[in-house]
Design a protein around this motif. Sequence first.
Motif, PDB file in Angstrom:
ATOM      1  N   THR A   1      24.692  67.445  72.255  1.00 38.35           N
ATOM      2  CA  THR A   1      25.021  67.144  70.865  1.00 38.35           C
ATOM      3  C   THR A   1      25.722  65.793  70.805  1.00 38.35           C
ATOM      4  O   THR A   1      26.315  65.329  71.777  1.00 38.35           O
ATOM      5  CB  THR A   1      25.939  68.227  70.270  1.00 38.35           C
ATOM      6  OG1 THR A   1      27.098  68.357  71.112  1.00 38.35           O
ATOM      7  CG2 THR A   1      25.244  69.564  70.205  1.00 38.35           C
ATOM      8  N   SER A   2      25.654  65.131  69.656  1.00 34.65           N
ATOM      9  CA  SER A   2      26.258  63.814  69.483  1.00 34.65           C
ATOM     10  C   SER A   2      27.768  63.875  69.705  1.00 34.65           C
ATOM     11  O   SER A   2      28.463  64.696  69.111  1.00 34.65           O
ATOM     12  CB  SER A   2      25.973  63.291  68.073  1.00 34.65           C
ATOM     13  OG  SER A   2      26.824  62.216  67.749  1.00 34.65           O
ATOM     14  N   PHE A   3      28.275  62.993  70.556  1.00 37.67           N
ATOM     15  CA  PHE A   3      29.713  62.929  70.820  1.00 37.67           C
ATOM     16  C   PHE A   3      30.487  62.612  69.537  1.00 37.67           C
ATOM     17  O   PHE A   3      31.525  63.220  69.252  1.00 37.67           O
ATOM     18  CB  PHE A   3      29.996  61.864  71.884  1.00 37.67           C
ATOM     19  CG  PHE A   3      31.448  61.725  72.246  1.00 37.67           C
ATOM     20  CD1 PHE A   3      32.020  62.526  73.219  1.00 37.67           C
ATOM     21  CD2 PHE A   3      32.257  60.784  71.610  1.00 37.67           C
ATOM     22  CE1 PHE A   3      33.362  62.414  73.557  1.00 37.67           C
ATOM     23  CE2 PHE A   3      33.595  60.655  71.937  1.00 37.67           C
ATOM     24  CZ  PHE A   3      34.149  61.471  72.913  1.00 37.67           C
ATOM     25  N   GLU A   4      29.980  61.676  68.759  1.00 35.54           N
ATOM     26  CA  GLU A   4      30.688  61.268  67.543  1.00 35.54           C
ATOM     27  C   GLU A   4      30.711  62.388  66.508  1.00 35.54           C
ATOM     28  O   GLU A   4      31.746  62.666  65.894  1.00 35.54           O
ATOM     29  CB  GLU A   4      30.047  60.012  66.954  1.00 35.54           C
ATOM     30  CG  GLU A   4      30.804  59.452  65.764  1.00 35.54           C
ATOM     31  CD  GLU A   4      30.291  58.089  65.328  1.00 35.54           C
ATOM     32  OE1 GLU A   4      30.734  57.615  64.256  1.00 35.54           O
ATOM     33  OE2 GLU A   4      29.455  57.482  66.041  1.00 35.54           O
ATOM     34  N   LYS A   5      29.595  63.055  66.323  1.00 38.06           N
ATOM     35  CA  LYS A   5      29.556  64.162  65.356  1.00 38.06           C
ATOM     36  C   LYS A   5      30.414  65.333  65.829  1.00 38.06           C
ATOM     37  O   LYS A   5      31.067  66.004  65.028  1.00 38.06           O
ATOM     38  CB  LYS A   5      28.111  64.620  65.147  1.00 38.06           C
ATOM     39  CG  LYS A   5      27.253  63.612  64.392  1.00 38.06           C
ATOM     40  CD  LYS A   5      25.834  64.119  64.223  1.00 38.06           C
ATOM     41  CE  LYS A   5      24.973  63.102  63.473  1.00 38.06           C
ATOM     42  NZ  LYS A   5      23.571  63.571  63.343  1.00 38.06           N
ATOM     43  N   LYS A   6      30.430  65.562  67.111  1.00 33.02           N
ATOM     44  CA  LYS A   6      31.169  66.685  67.690  1.00 33.02           C
ATOM     45  C   LYS A   6      32.683  66.459  67.610  1.00 33.02           C
ATOM     46  O   LYS A   6      33.446  67.391  67.342  1.00 33.02           O
ATOM     47  CB  LYS A   6      30.728  66.858  69.141  1.00 33.02           C
ATOM     48  CG  LYS A   6      31.348  68.012  69.921  1.00 33.02           C
ATOM     49  CD  LYS A   6      30.603  68.149  71.250  1.00 33.02           C
ATOM     50  CE  LYS A   6      31.212  69.199  72.153  1.00 33.02           C
ATOM     51  NZ  LYS A   6      32.409  68.727  72.846  1.00 33.02           N
TER      52      LYS A   6
ATOM     53  N   LYS B   1      34.260  57.500  67.435  1.00 33.34           N
ATOM     54  CA  LYS B   1      33.167  56.661  67.898  1.00 33.34           C
ATOM     55  C   LYS B   1      33.435  56.282  69.346  1.00 33.34           C
ATOM     56  O   LYS B   1      34.461  55.668  69.645  1.00 33.34           O
ATOM     57  CB  LYS B   1      33.063  55.415  67.019  1.00 33.34           C
ATOM     58  CG  LYS B   1      31.866  54.533  67.321  1.00 33.34           C
ATOM     59  CD  LYS B   1      31.831  53.353  66.362  1.00 33.34           C
ATOM     60  CE  LYS B   1      30.632  52.448  66.653  1.00 33.34           C
ATOM     61  NZ  LYS B   1      30.623  51.277  65.736  1.00 33.34           N
TER      62      LYS B   1
ATOM     63  N   ALA C   1      24.540  61.745  74.730  1.00 32.33           N
ATOM     64  CA  ALA C   1      25.583  62.061  73.750  1.00 32.33           C
ATOM     65  C   ALA C   1      25.670  61.022  72.632  1.00 32.33           C
ATOM     66  O   ALA C   1      26.590  61.058  71.817  1.00 32.33           O
ATOM     67  CB  ALA C   1      26.936  62.154  74.459  1.00 32.33           C
ATOM     68  N   ASP C   2      24.704  60.106  72.592  1.00 31.15           N
ATOM     69  CA  ASP C   2      24.678  59.052  71.560  1.00 31.15           C
ATOM     70  C   ASP C   2      25.932  58.184  71.588  1.00 31.15           C
ATOM     71  O   ASP C   2      26.417  57.728  70.545  1.00 31.15           O
ATOM     72  CB  ASP C   2      24.499  59.652  70.158  1.00 31.15           C
ATOM     73  CG  ASP C   2      23.133  60.289  69.968  1.00 31.15           C
ATOM     74  OD1 ASP C   2      22.164  59.795  70.572  1.00 31.15           O
ATOM     75  OD2 ASP C   2      23.042  61.282  69.227  1.00 31.15           O
ATOM     76  N   MET C   3      26.469  57.947  72.775  1.00 26.59           N
ATOM     77  CA  MET C   3      27.565  57.002  72.946  1.00 26.59           C
ATOM     78  C   MET C   3      26.987  55.639  73.329  1.00 26.59           C
ATOM     79  O   MET C   3      25.876  55.554  73.851  1.00 26.59           O
ATOM     80  CB  MET C   3      28.526  57.475  74.041  1.00 26.59           C
ATOM     81  CG  MET C   3      29.247  58.770  73.730  1.00 26.59           C
ATOM     82  SD  MET C   3      30.176  59.386  75.175  1.00 26.59           S
ATOM     83  CE  MET C   3      31.416  58.099  75.368  1.00 26.59           C
ATOM     84  N   TYR C   4      27.753  54.597  73.094  1.00 25.18           N
ATOM     85  CA  TYR C   4      27.301  53.250  73.428  1.00 25.18           C
ATOM     86  C   TYR C   4      27.646  52.939  74.882  1.00 25.18           C
ATOM     87  O   TYR C   4      28.790  53.136  75.308  1.00 25.18           O
ATOM     88  CB  TYR C   4      27.958  52.221  72.512  1.00 25.18           C
ATOM     89  CG  TYR C   4      27.546  50.802  72.801  1.00 25.18           C
ATOM     90  CD1 TYR C   4      26.214  50.418  72.671  1.00 25.18           C
ATOM     91  CD2 TYR C   4      28.476  49.851  73.210  1.00 25.18           C
ATOM     92  CE1 TYR C   4      25.819  49.114  72.939  1.00 25.18           C
ATOM     93  CE2 TYR C   4      28.091  48.538  73.478  1.00 25.18           C
ATOM     94  CZ  TYR C   4      26.762  48.184  73.340  1.00 25.18           C
ATOM     95  OH  TYR C   4      26.380  46.890  73.604  1.00 25.18           O
TER      96      TYR C   4
END
Length: 402
Positions: free
Chosen positions: A228-233, A237, A254-257
């Motif tokens: 799951t997306s780290f930011e949404k979770k 950011k 995790a959709d992190m940069y």
Amino acid sequence: MKYIIVLCDGMADEPLEKLGGETPLEAAVTVNMDRLARDAEIGMVRTVPEGMAPGSDTANLSVIGYDPKKYYTGRSPLEALSVGVDMTPSDVSFRCNLVTLSEEGDIYEERRILDHSSGEITTQEAAILLNALKEGLKKDGYAFYVGTSYRHLLVWKNGKVRELTAPHDILTKRIGDYLPSDPVLREMMEKSYAILKDHPVNQARKEKGLNPANSAWFWGAGTRPVLTSFEKKNRVKGAMISAVDLLKGIAVGADMYNITVEGANGGLHTNYAGKANAAVKALTEEGYDFVYIHIEAPDEMGHQGNIEDKIEAIERIDAQIIGPVADKLREAGEAFRMLVLPDHPTPIRLRTHTGSPVPYLLYDSTQKAEGKESYCEKTAEQTGIFQEKGHELLKHLLEKGK
């Protein structure tokens, strides 16, 4: 509030007779860790759930807030994400290490693993050897991908997950008892030795007194992960700073940069200062709330059984990352919380990972805590603070700062 995790891979260890009963962390000069420790929460955390293999994959997933029992599908699929491999649900990936095997005799099974990293071979050299394997081991349904240093990938289309042994777990041992039962994988490994043994890259390495990368070794099989997306979770950011494909892959999932730092190579002489500067810039200029700084060096030195270099790695992290990041955030007027910990122990005595709990330091620049005079395994155990579920430590870091 800004949040930083400084993940010192494999830093935890055991008391060593050569160090007068101290661990490498105790013996190291860690002025900055100890300075933070006096006003920090110090405790122990179990990063590897009971019953799971003590790898950097499961442990780092845990530290970054993902329960390995729920999210873990194998190590190499996470690395596949980092190099842009588009795996289908039926594909299986394998870590392909370039290892150093002993060269006496003519029987492959009788050889021993001397070095799981081929002397931390450069990515440039490794890419040439991988291209030789791609050509020499060409087979429908199997594809090789270049990673970083000795760490590469094999993807088997519509494959099957196989139980395989990590090479760093069997250093100096005869390989015959640990080869794959799958006939194709076994044949590929045996043929890889014939392809690589006398390759010009390895001949040049031998002339320089370096370990040759004379065999492929497959392990870490798994299927495509879904994180799951780290930011949404977590509602922050986040960015990742690491030279290691595994950590980059976790970040991609995790959709992190992923922040690339020139000279960061996963070894003892990585660009520590560059990682610190990149973290500060991300937090103060680029709009990130959270940075995960991963340093591989203590783990690599543990695998090599090198006490002095493991101590040096810890001291470099302390002087070139922890101190500068804390000082520069203060100078910028940023309130911050910093979590410092290993992902797992890599004891010098064993030269491989264990699943024992590890010490952590949680510092808040806006609060005082009843800390300890130093940060190490011993002082962490003395506090009596113990986090059983490692994946909940991130929530503890974030909630305490809000």
